[in-house]
Structures are given as structure tokens and as C-alpha cells.
Design a protein around this motif. Sequence first.
Motif, PDB file in Angstrom:
ATOM      1  N   VAL A 180       0.849  -1.216   0.162  1.00  0.00           N
ATOM      2  CA  VAL A 180       0.091  -0.001  -0.142  1.00  0.00           C
ATOM      3  C   VAL A 180       1.000   1.221  -0.055  1.00  0.00           C
ATOM      4  CG1 VAL A 180      -1.522   1.196   1.361  1.00  0.00           C
ATOM      5  CG2 VAL A 180      -1.784  -1.211   1.158  1.00  0.00           C
ATOM      6  N   PRO A 181       0.645   2.162  -0.978  1.00  0.00           N
ATOM      7  CA  PRO A 181       1.268   3.371  -0.925  1.00  0.00           C
ATOM      8  C   PRO A 181       1.349   4.113   0.447  1.00  0.00           C
ATOM      9  CG  PRO A 181       0.187   3.375  -2.866  1.00  0.00           C
ATOM     10  CD  PRO A 181      -0.272   2.136  -1.951  1.00  0.00           C
ATOM     11  N   ASP A 182       2.488   4.868   0.682  1.00  0.00           N
ATOM     12  CA  ASP A 182       2.441   5.739   2.182  1.00  0.00           C
ATOM     13  C   ASP A 182       1.633   6.644   2.576  1.00  0.00           C
ATOM     14  OD1 ASP A 182       3.895   7.630   0.599  1.00  0.00           O
ATOM     15  OD2 ASP A 182       5.749   6.772   1.133  1.00  0.00           O
ATOM     16  N   THR A 183       1.027   7.178   1.397  1.00  0.00           N
ATOM     17  CA  THR A 183      -0.003   8.326   1.897  1.00  0.00           C
ATOM     18  C   THR A 183      -1.149   8.359   0.895  1.00  0.00           C
ATOM     19  OG1 THR A 183       1.953   9.597   2.254  1.00  0.00           O
ATOM     20  CG2 THR A 183      -0.025  11.015   1.840  1.00  0.00           C
ATOM     21  N   HIS A 184      -2.305   8.519   1.527  1.00  0.00           N
ATOM     22  CA  HIS A 184      -3.486   8.911   0.594  1.00  0.00           C
ATOM     23  C   HIS A 184      -3.877  10.249   0.712  1.00  0.00           C
ATOM     24  CE1 HIS A 184      -7.788   9.085  -0.029  1.00  0.00           C
ATOM     25  NE2 HIS A 184      -7.631   8.149  -0.808  1.00  0.00           N
ATOM     26  N   TRP A 185      -4.262  10.924  -0.333  1.00  0.00           N
ATOM     27  CA  TRP A 185      -4.634  12.392  -0.225  1.00  0.00           C
ATOM     28  C   TRP A 185      -5.960  12.681  -0.612  1.00  0.00           C
ATOM     29  CZ3 TRP A 185      -6.138  14.591  -4.719  1.00  0.00           C
ATOM     30  CH2 TRP A 185      -5.664  14.113  -5.905  1.00  0.00           C
ATOM     31  N   ALA A 186      -6.467  13.712  -0.214  1.00  0.00           N
ATOM     32  CA  ALA A 186      -7.994  14.315  -0.842  1.00  0.00           C
ATOM     33  C   ALA A 186      -7.649  15.549  -0.780  1.00  0.00           C
ATOM     34  CB  ALA A 186      -8.893  13.844  -0.005  1.00  0.00           C
ATOM     35  N   HIS A 187      -8.263  16.162  -1.886  1.00  0.00           N
ATOM     36  CA  HIS A 187      -8.297  17.586  -1.972  1.00  0.00           C
ATOM     37  C   HIS A 187      -9.638  18.140  -2.309  1.00  0.00           C
ATOM     38  CE1 HIS A 187      -7.550  21.411  -4.786  1.00  0.00           C
ATOM     39  NE2 HIS A 187      -6.827  21.589  -3.659  1.00  0.00           N
ATOM     40  N   ILE A 188     -10.153  18.648  -1.284  1.00  0.00           N
ATOM     41  CA  ILE A 188     -11.514  19.334  -0.943  1.00  0.00           C
ATOM     42  C   ILE A 188     -12.001  20.220  -2.119  1.00  0.00           C
ATOM     43  CG2 ILE A 188     -13.045  20.393   0.406  1.00  0.00           C
ATOM     44  CD1 ILE A 188     -11.372  19.502   2.979  1.00  0.00           C
ATOM     45  N   PRO A 189     -11.486  21.313  -2.590  1.00  0.00           N
ATOM     46  CA  PRO A 189     -11.704  22.330  -3.645  1.00  0.00           C
ATOM     47  C   PRO A 189     -12.033  21.607  -4.893  1.00  0.00           C
ATOM     48  CG  PRO A 189     -10.087  23.328  -2.395  1.00  0.00           C
ATOM     49  CD  PRO A 189     -10.167  21.848  -2.066  1.00  0.00           C
ATOM     50  N   SER A 190     -11.288  20.365  -5.293  1.00  0.00           N
ATOM     51  CA  SER A 190     -11.344  19.644  -6.528  1.00  0.00           C
ATOM     52  C   SER A 190     -12.181  18.311  -6.476  1.00  0.00           C
ATOM     53  CB  SER A 190      -9.837  19.306  -7.132  1.00  0.00           C
ATOM     54  OG  SER A 190      -9.314  18.604  -6.275  1.00  0.00           O
ATOM     55  N   PHE A 191     -12.642  17.942  -5.313  1.00  0.00           N
ATOM     56  CA  PHE A 191     -13.074  16.513  -5.146  1.00  0.00           C
ATOM     57  C   PHE A 191     -12.582  15.464  -5.686  1.00  0.00           C
ATOM     58  CE2 PHE A 191     -16.480  19.958  -5.376  1.00  0.00           C
ATOM     59  CZ  PHE A 191     -17.199  19.859  -4.357  1.00  0.00           C
ATOM     60  N   THR A 192     -11.112  15.493  -5.421  1.00  0.00           N
ATOM     61  CA  THR A 192     -10.119  14.391  -6.126  1.00  0.00           C
ATOM     62  C   THR A 192      -9.590  13.773  -4.829  1.00  0.00           C
ATOM     63  OG1 THR A 192      -8.747  16.117  -6.231  1.00  0.00           O
ATOM     64  CG2 THR A 192      -9.761  15.508  -8.444  1.00  0.00           C
ATOM     65  N   SER A 193      -9.082  12.468  -5.293  1.00  0.00           N
ATOM     66  CA  SER A 193      -8.389  11.657  -4.034  1.00  0.00           C
ATOM     67  C   SER A 193      -7.305  10.859  -4.836  1.00  0.00           C
ATOM     68  CB  SER A 193      -9.238  11.367  -3.353  1.00  0.00           C
ATOM     69  OG  SER A 193      -9.870  10.351  -3.729  1.00  0.00           O
ATOM     70  N   GLY A 194      -6.517  10.337  -4.302  1.00  0.00           N
ATOM     71  CA  GLY A 194      -5.528   9.468  -4.656  1.00  0.00           C
ATOM     72  C   GLY A 194      -4.501   8.979  -3.572  1.00  0.00           C
ATOM     73  N   TRP A 195      -3.472   8.244  -4.247  1.00  0.00           N
ATOM     74  CA  TRP A 195      -2.505   7.559  -3.555  1.00  0.00           C
ATOM     75  C   TRP A 195      -1.062   8.172  -3.988  1.00  0.00           C
ATOM     76  CZ3 TRP A 195      -3.143   4.516   0.727  1.00  0.00           C
ATOM     77  CH2 TRP A 195      -4.566   3.932   0.899  1.00  0.00           C
ATOM     78  N   VAL A 196      -0.242   8.233  -3.098  1.00  0.00           N
ATOM     79  CA  VAL A 196       1.193   8.701  -3.378  1.00  0.00           C
ATOM     80  C   VAL A 196       2.213   7.811  -2.934  1.00  0.00           C
ATOM     81  CG1 VAL A 196       2.907  10.597  -3.277  1.00  0.00           C
ATOM     82  CG2 VAL A 196       0.615  11.200  -3.880  1.00  0.00           C
ATOM     83  N   GLU A 197       3.145   7.412  -3.711  1.00  0.00           N
ATOM     84  CA  GLU A 197       4.397   6.771  -2.953  1.00  0.00           C
ATOM     85  C   GLU A 197       5.353   7.659  -3.080  1.00  0.00           C
ATOM     86  OE1 GLU A 197       6.634   4.195  -1.056  1.00  0.00           O
ATOM     87  OE2 GLU A 197       4.504   3.583  -1.417  1.00  0.00           O
ATOM     88  N   HIS A 198       6.133   7.953  -1.858  1.00  0.00           N
ATOM     89  CA  HIS A 198       7.095   9.058  -1.915  1.00  0.00           C
ATOM     90  C   HIS A 198       8.500   8.172  -1.855  1.00  0.00           C
ATOM     91  CE1 HIS A 198       3.721  11.229  -0.099  1.00  0.00           C
ATOM     92  NE2 HIS A 198       4.410  12.008  -0.721  1.00  0.00           N
ATOM     93  N   LYS A 199       9.431   8.328  -2.626  1.00  0.00           N
ATOM     94  CA  LYS A 199      10.799   7.781  -2.703  1.00  0.00           C
ATOM     95  C   LYS A 199      11.722   8.641  -2.698  1.00  0.00           C
ATOM     96  CE  LYS A 199       9.470   3.048  -3.370  1.00  0.00           C
ATOM     97  NZ  LYS A 199       9.712   2.410  -2.434  1.00  0.00           N
ATOM     98  N   ALA A 200      13.183   8.296  -2.623  1.00  0.00           N
ATOM     99  CA  ALA A 200      14.167   9.084  -2.652  1.00  0.00           C
ATOM    100  C   ALA A 200      15.457   8.261  -3.334  1.00  0.00           C
ATOM    101  CB  ALA A 200      14.612   9.726  -1.321  1.00  0.00           C
ATOM    102  N   THR A 201      16.276   8.974  -3.931  1.00  0.00           N
ATOM    103  CA  THR A 201      17.334   8.328  -4.489  1.00  0.00           C
ATOM    104  C   THR A 201      18.659   9.256  -4.521  1.00  0.00           C
ATOM    105  OG1 THR A 201      18.232   7.119  -6.298  1.00  0.00           O
ATOM    106  CG2 THR A 201      16.728   8.690  -7.020  1.00  0.00           C
ATOM    107  N   HIS A 202      19.763   8.798  -4.394  1.00  0.00           N
ATOM    108  CA  HIS A 202      21.128   9.597  -4.633  1.00  0.00           C
ATOM    109  C   HIS A 202      21.713   9.446  -6.141  1.00  0.00           C
ATOM    110  CE1 HIS A 202      21.226  11.184  -0.811  1.00  0.00           C
ATOM    111  NE2 HIS A 202      20.717  10.118  -0.330  1.00  0.00           N
ATOM    112  N   GLY A 203      20.986   8.601  -6.839  1.00  0.00           N
ATOM    113  CA  GLY A 203      21.426   8.193  -8.158  1.00  0.00           C
ATOM    114  C   GLY A 203      20.231   7.965  -9.052  1.00  0.00           C
ATOM    115  N   TRP A 204      20.260   7.114 -10.061  1.00  0.00           N
ATOM    116  CA  TRP A 204      19.004   6.756 -10.626  1.00  0.00           C
ATOM    117  C   TRP A 204      18.173   5.609 -10.321  1.00  0.00           C
ATOM    118  CZ3 TRP A 204      17.955  10.376 -14.069  1.00  0.00           C
ATOM    119  CH2 TRP A 204      19.360  11.360 -14.690  1.00  0.00           C
ATOM    120  N   ALA A 205      18.765   4.666  -9.451  1.00  0.00           N
ATOM    121  CA  ALA A 205      18.056   3.619  -9.194  1.00  0.00           C
ATOM    122  C   ALA A 205      17.097   4.165  -8.116  1.00  0.00           C
ATOM    123  CB  ALA A 205      18.971   2.424  -8.958  1.00  0.00           C
TER     124      ALA A 205
END
Length: 152
Positions: A36-61
Motif C-alpha cells: 500500500v502506498p505511504d500516503t492517501h490524499w484528498a483535495h476538497i476544492p477539486s473533489f479529487t483523491s488518490g495515492w502517492v508513494e514517496h521515494k528518494a534516491t542519490h542516483g538513478w535507481a
Amino acid sequence: MTIADAGLRKVVQHHLHKSQGWLWTPVETAGTRQGVPDTHWAHIPSFTSGWVEHKATHGWAVTVRPHQIAWMDLHMRAGVHCLIMVRAMGAGSSRDRGDSLWVIDGAAIKALAEKGLNGIPGLAVLGRWCGEPHEWNWPAVQQLMTGRQHDR
């Protein structure tokens, strides 16, 4: 700041704030449901929602686990809005130094896992901004997430 996302989740929530109608729910499911992605979001003014997986890298991988690929693939096929945001430092950023934000369509999660940032199909990279987090184009990030122009 966690190693997995280099503080990206907090940066995003700081710039897309509750005062702008953003609701953020961190999801920690390691013991109950893998992938399961690490964050669920909802945006009240646009009536939209979804999921975001946050990642980090110090290269390309970018490290993506098989369960994350399976979860996102299944939910994307069901029409759920899913994104991957990657904070790239070093090679994946601007001229091998600094910081950048990549916003990637969730449908490209397998390509991201297999080939890294430089192997993602062009149309799957929804946005990329170089520089410090305050320099990233937050109105454009909001538009990518909600499909609406930023209200300013």
C-alpha cells in the motif's frame, strides 16, 4: 526525515497544505498489508483523491518492492489515481548535484523498479523540477494531482 523518502512526504504536505484544502493520511501498513502506498490524499476544492508513494534516491535507481508494483498496478487498472514522487539527489537531479522532484504516473512503477529514473517512458514522467524544494513548481504539482489549475 526517513531514509526511504528523504523527508519528501513532509515537504509535499508543507507545500500542499491543509489551508489549501489538502487532506493527507499517512498509511503505515507493513504489518497488515504489503504494498500500500505511504500516503492517501484528498483535495476538497477539486473533489479529487488518490495515492502517492514517496521515494528518494542519490542516483538513478529507485527501490520499489514487488508488492508495491502489484498493489499499484491492480489499483491503477481499477481507475484509482496513483502517483510516485521521487526526491532525486545527485545523479538523478540537475547536473549531478542538488535536488529535484520527479512526479511519475503510477502505471510506470514497474519500469521505475526495473530501469530507474532514466528508464521511465517519457510520457510517464508527469513533471520534473530541479532546485531546492521551495523552487519546485507546486502549482503544477497540484494540477497534476487534481487535474485543475491552481487557484491564485
